[in-house]
Design an enzyme around this catalytic site. Structure first.
Site, short mmCIF file in Angstrom:
data_model
loop_
_atom_site.label_atom_id
_atom_site.label_comp_id
_atom_site.label_asym_id
_atom_site.label_seq_id
_atom_site.Cartn_x
_atom_site.Cartn_y
_atom_site.Cartn_z
N SER A 1 85.51 -3.82 43.63
CA SER A 1 84.42 -4.81 43.64
C SER A 1 83.19 -4.37 44.42
O SER A 1 82.16 -5.07 44.39
CB SER A 1 84.94 -6.13 44.22
N ASP B 1 91.32 -12.92 37.10
CA ASP B 1 90.53 -12.94 38.33
C ASP B 1 91.49 -12.79 39.49
O ASP B 1 92.67 -13.13 39.39
CB ASP B 1 89.77 -14.27 38.44
N CYS C 1 83.79 -12.95 42.37
CA CYS C 1 84.37 -13.53 41.15
C CYS C 1 84.45 -12.48 40.04
O CYS C 1 83.44 -12.00 39.53
CB CYS C 1 83.52 -14.71 40.69
#
Length: 607
Positions: A312, A351, A370
């Site tokens: 991420s 997720d 997210c």
């Protein structure tokens, strides 16, 4: 009559012999003078190379990282040794001479001129020196020489950046200028020692020495002094480097800290580490084998060679691409139910948060990381726009740091997959790329440079580990200028602030994934957590860390820069198999940044 004839013949022969003698003398003294004078000088004069003193290496504050210490070595001049094999056997009776010493010595005998002294043993003890001195008369052509040997006073600290020197091998000897390495037995092997070898080495000198018939030196006739190598002043702060290594607390991983405006590498950490000093004079085979076979790979420079899924930590750059290409605005919302499906496919891209994040905009998507939001954004962007935009930040290519061995990692594209996999690109792979997984790979250095570029609002600077050269004769420093790379230009410059605002919320927001790391900070930090998955999890399974082998657990990542208004440091951290980026990597980043600012405060207070 007979007597007169014999006398005349004898006279003619005598005259011929005299003329022959005169002719020979003329040849020797006049015609062949230079040749025979040279041979005569060679019998009494030895031309000995004088190796230059290797330059020292200091950190940015003058802390010594690489020095030269005096050491006694046993050296032989092969052409002055009557029986080399017998001499080696007798020497072995006086002191310990290992098989590796003998093998290396014999290789050098074949490679170097016979009149040059070749080291057989380094770092002799006082007892060994004394024992040989008593028996010196038994060994013509053998002597004890005092030489400077490389030493690293901080041991394992910063070894992956500084590197080490070692004995010149056969391949290296073919690639260097023989005239410059006469009398030199060591050369930079890795790190800064190798990358700046030409500057550190210096220029060899020459000494003309008169010797007797036994090869013993009588006097120095003339000499050309060597030019010492230049000292290096690094960008690295040894105190920050040591603290950052300690903050990893024995875990495998890497920390790269960089000064955004200049590209100065403040710390380049790769753990675990190792002591470079044994490599200088010849590491023991067992110790080297242990280092090579260790599962923790201590010899591997994770900072510039480790290729990891960025996870991420890639999301701020994907968000910036979405804004720049008009695929989203700051107010664009995506509903996150905890999973994402592509078209009519039954496959669900999950997720990290099981229940989802609900109605999510860009700031929430970055601060709470997210996945669904970025699945959808990556799908809207497409892999071509994704590749084009992110490559501007240096992903998928070498940063051109001044260290050899850097890997370019991978930024996937259609062309790459067609070339390497002989396959077409699938839409689902674009979704995975949007959260930094799939074929995505980045080095810690690439992440640090990309983060610094973000902190600089698009200004890219080439990372470097050396900031100045110092002349050892007068200590005058010559600064090396920072080198700018291609700037990332946005059509809408305000997009920088939009993405940075989301990264600030990661650390200082109420629901930010790294809010614990930002608690009570005296400055504003922008960051992004990341967790890189190491194994595939089936659709109906959940990731349970305690049930997975430690070396198969997720990597923990974190990128950050601070202060936001005037960045002074950018960091990229990866803890191998560390699990959560928020729980493992982010707190380490906070410690690194806090410590760096405390060092700067101390410096400012002294000034």
């Amino acid at each position: 009559h007979i007597f007169n004839r014999r006398a005349a013949t004898a006279m003619v022969m005598a005259v011929l012999l005299v003329f022959s003698l005169i002719a020979r003398l003329i040849y020797l003294q006049v015609i062949g003078y230079e040749h025979y004078a040279t041979l005569s000088n060679d019998n009494r004069v030895n031309i000995t190379p004088i190796p230059p003193t290797r330059g020292l290496i200091y950190d940015r504050n003058g802390i010594l990282l690489a020095q030269n210490v005096p050491s006694f070595s046993l050296e032989l001049v092969p052409e002055q040794v009557p029986d080399l094999d017998e001499t080696l056997l007798k020497l072995a009776e006086l002191m310990t001479i290992g098989e590796e010493d003998l093998q290396r010595f014999r290789k050098l005998v074949e490679q170097q001129p016979g009149f040059e002294a070749i080291p057989l043993r380094f770092r002799l003890s006082d007892e060994e020196v004394s024992r040989f001195a008593v028996n010196r008369h038994r060994f013509p052509g053998v002597d004890i020489a005092a030489r400077l040997v490389r030493n690293y006073p901080l041991g394992a600290r910063a070894v992956h950046a500084v590197g080490y020197v070692g004995r010149i091998n056969e391949t290296e000897l073919r690639n260097v200028d023989p005239s410059e390495y006469r009398g030199t037995s060591h050369i930079g092997k890795i790190g800064i020692e190798k990358s700046y070898e030409e500057i550190l080495h210096g220029t060899v000198g020459v000494q003309h020495v008169e010797v007797n018939a036994g090869g013993r030196m009588l006097r120095v006739l003339r000499e050309t002094l060597p030019m010492p190598g230049k000292n290096l002043i690094l960008t690295i702060d040894a105190r920050l480097q040591a603290a950052a290594e300690d903050f990893l607390d024995g875990r495998r991983g890497s920390i790269v800290a960089i000064d955004p405006p200049t590209g100065d590498i403040l710390a380049l950490v790769s753990m675990p580490t190792y002591d470079p000093n044994p490599f200088v004079v010849g590491i023991e085979p067992k110790l080297y084998a242990d280092l090579q076979t260790s599962l923790d790979l201590p010899l591997f420079n994770r900072a510039i060679q480790g290729e990891y899924p960025p996870g991420s930590t890639i999301k701020p750059f994907v968000a910036l691409a979405g804004l720049e290409y008009g695929k989203i605005t700051p107010d664009t919302r995506t509903f996150c139910s905890g999973a994402y499906s592509l078209g009519n496919s039954d496959h669900k891209y999950r997720d990290w948060k099981k229940g989802g994040h609900g109605n999510t905009n860009l700031t929430i998507a970055i601060s709470e990381s997210c996945d669904v939001y970025f699945y959808d954004l990556a799908h809207e962007l497409g892999i071509d726009a994704y590749y084009t935009f992110l490559s501007q930040f240096g992903f998928g290519r070498a940063t051109r740091i001044d260290l050899e061995g850097e890997r370019s990692a991978r930024l996937p594209s259609r062309e790459w997959k067609r070339r390497e996999k002989k396959e077409i690109w699938y839409p689902g792979e674009t979704l995975i790329a949007g959260i930094g997984q799939g074929y995505n790979l980045a080095t810690p250095l690439q992440l640090a440079v990309a983060t610094a570029t973000l902190a600089n609002r698009g200004v890219r600077v080439r990372p470097r580990t050396v900031r100045a050269l110092q002349d050892p004769r007068d200590s005058v420093q010559t600064p090396l200028p920072a080198e700018s790379l291609a700037t990332v230009k946005l059509n809408q410059p305000e997009n920088w602030d939009i993405v940075v605002a989301g990264m600030i919320d990661v650390v200082h927001g109420k629901k930010g994934t790294a809010r614990i790391a930002g608690k009570d900070a005296q400055y504003i930090m922008a960051g992004k957590t990341g967790t890189a998955q190491m194994i595939n999890i089936k659709q109906d399974e959940r990731y349970v860390e305690s049930e997975i082998d430690e070396r198969l657990r997720d990597h923990a990542l974190f990128i950050a820069f601070a202060p936001v208004d005037k960045p002074r440091i950018a960091v990229a951290i990866i803890v191998e198999n560390g699990g959560s980026g928020a729980g493992t990597a982010a707190p380490i980043a906070r410690k690194v940044i806090d410590y760096y600012f405390s060092l700067q405060d101390q410096t400012n207070a002294r000034q």
